[in-house]
Motif scaffolding. Structure first.
Motif: not given
Ligand code: SF4
Length: 347
Positions: A64-65, A68
């Motif tokens: 994911n991106d 924050y």
């Molecule tokens: S907060 Fe960070 S670790 Fe959690 S899903 Fe989003 S990008 Fe991935």
């Protein structure tokens, strides 16, 4: 203002206007009154106990991106790591000897840790430590996957909702992440039977008091077993690098409000709170929190699991962390205990 706090204690609810007044209140005496009421509520249920959660940050790979987050996939400067099964079990062994009775496996959404990889690991931890609770915090998955992880023995699941406002959610996440799916995941986890933790950042970009009130309404509706809140802290390699850190004072007031609103909830004094303020965790406990989450990850990877800048406790050995935390908790009149620390509905 004290009458509003008394009303909150009595009815566990306020109007939006009253919540707003309380969140924005800067009068020290009123805030102390709010915190004192929160302590009263928590002590009636959990006494002076503070529960330990041993945090094992086992992978910082993430597909994911989130805008924050320091380990978002676009951050090419993040040094990636993944613990082996042996390393994870070793963290549990060290933690168990130190008195931890809950392990939290936390990681990014890393495709390597499929159900086929996680299930035997969960089973092995639960077989080796049957008196311990196992919490997972590995993001969004489909319901059948959650069910399999639960059937394998996982007891609890942490998935922050981050914000209960769809538009706000979309301003913090890329288009491929869906607010509705995040919410559906939380409801699925609850239906399956996990003790579920949600939570939000305080002072995240574009957040208004109205958003926070929406978060409180969501908590009232969802009734989570745990709520993790901490101030937003920027990470230098993210699009929000120049944003300001969220308010510690508002975080503390919200901890007190949540404690009074959901008296039985498990409420951590988070590492983010301790990062934004050197005494943040102590202040959190005095505001109604009853959980601390020292790090059990091997020291050589701690500095790599950086969701935000200047994260504390990245250099200390687990034994040192627990000693430090025990003293900090004692100093404010509470006691770290060697218990699983389940939500009262699950005992
Ligand atoms: S907060 Fe960070 S670790 Fe959690 S899903 Fe989003 S990008 Fe991935």
């Amino acid at each position: 203002m004290k009458s509003i706090i008394d009303k909150l204690v009595k009815t566990r609810d306020l109007t939006d206007e009253e919540f707003e007044q309380l969140i924005l209140c800067e009068d020290k005496e009123t805030i102390e009154y709010l915190a004192a009421k929160a302590r009263e509520v928590r002590e009636k249920i959990y006494g002076k106990d503070v529960y330990l959660r041993g945090l094992i940050e086992f992978t910082n790979y993430c597909k994911n991106d989130c805008l924050y987050c320091g380990i978002r996939r676009s951050n090419k400067n993040a040094e990636r790591y993944r613990l082996t099964e042996e390393q994870i079990l070793n963290c549990c062994e060290v933690g168990y000897k130190l008195g931890f009775r809950t392990f939290v496996l936390q990681g990014g959404e890393d495709a390597y840790f499929s159900d086929e990889v996680l299930i035997p690991l969960i089973k092995e931890i639960k077989e080796k430590y049957p008196d311990c609770a196992l919490t997972l915090s590995v993001g969004e998955r489909e319901k059948d996957s959650y069910q399999k992880l639960f059937d394998a023995g996982a007891d609890r699941y942490l998935l922050r909702h981050e914000t209960a406002d769809k538009e706000h959610y979309e301003s913090l996440h890329p288009a491929e992440l869906s607010f509705d799916h995040r919410m559906q995941c939380l409801w699925n986890l609850k239906e399956i039977g996990f003790q579920v933790g949600c939570g939000m950042m305080i002072g995240s970009p574009y957040q208004t008091v109205k958003h926070l009130i929406k978060d409180l309404r969501f908590l009232q509706d969802f009734k989570p077993e745990m709520v993790g809140i901490g101030p937003f802290i920027p990470h230098h390699d993210t699009p929000f690098a120049d944003r300001e850190t969220g308010s510690v004072d508002i975080t503390l007031k919200l901890l007190s409000i949540i404690r009074i609103m959901l008296p039985e909830v498990l409420l951590p004094a988070t590492t983010a709170l301790g990062t934004a303020d050197g005494l943040g965790r102590e202040k959190g406990i005095l505001a109604g929190a009853n959980v601390v989450m020292p790090n059990l990850s091997p020291t050589d990877v701690r500095g790599k699991y950086l969701l935000y800048d200047n994260k504390i406790c990245t250099g200390d050995e687990a034994a040192e962390c627990i000693r430090c935390m025990t003293l900090r908790v004692q100093k404010v009149g509470y006691e770290v205990v060697q218990k699983r620390g389940d939500h009262i509905r699950f005992i």
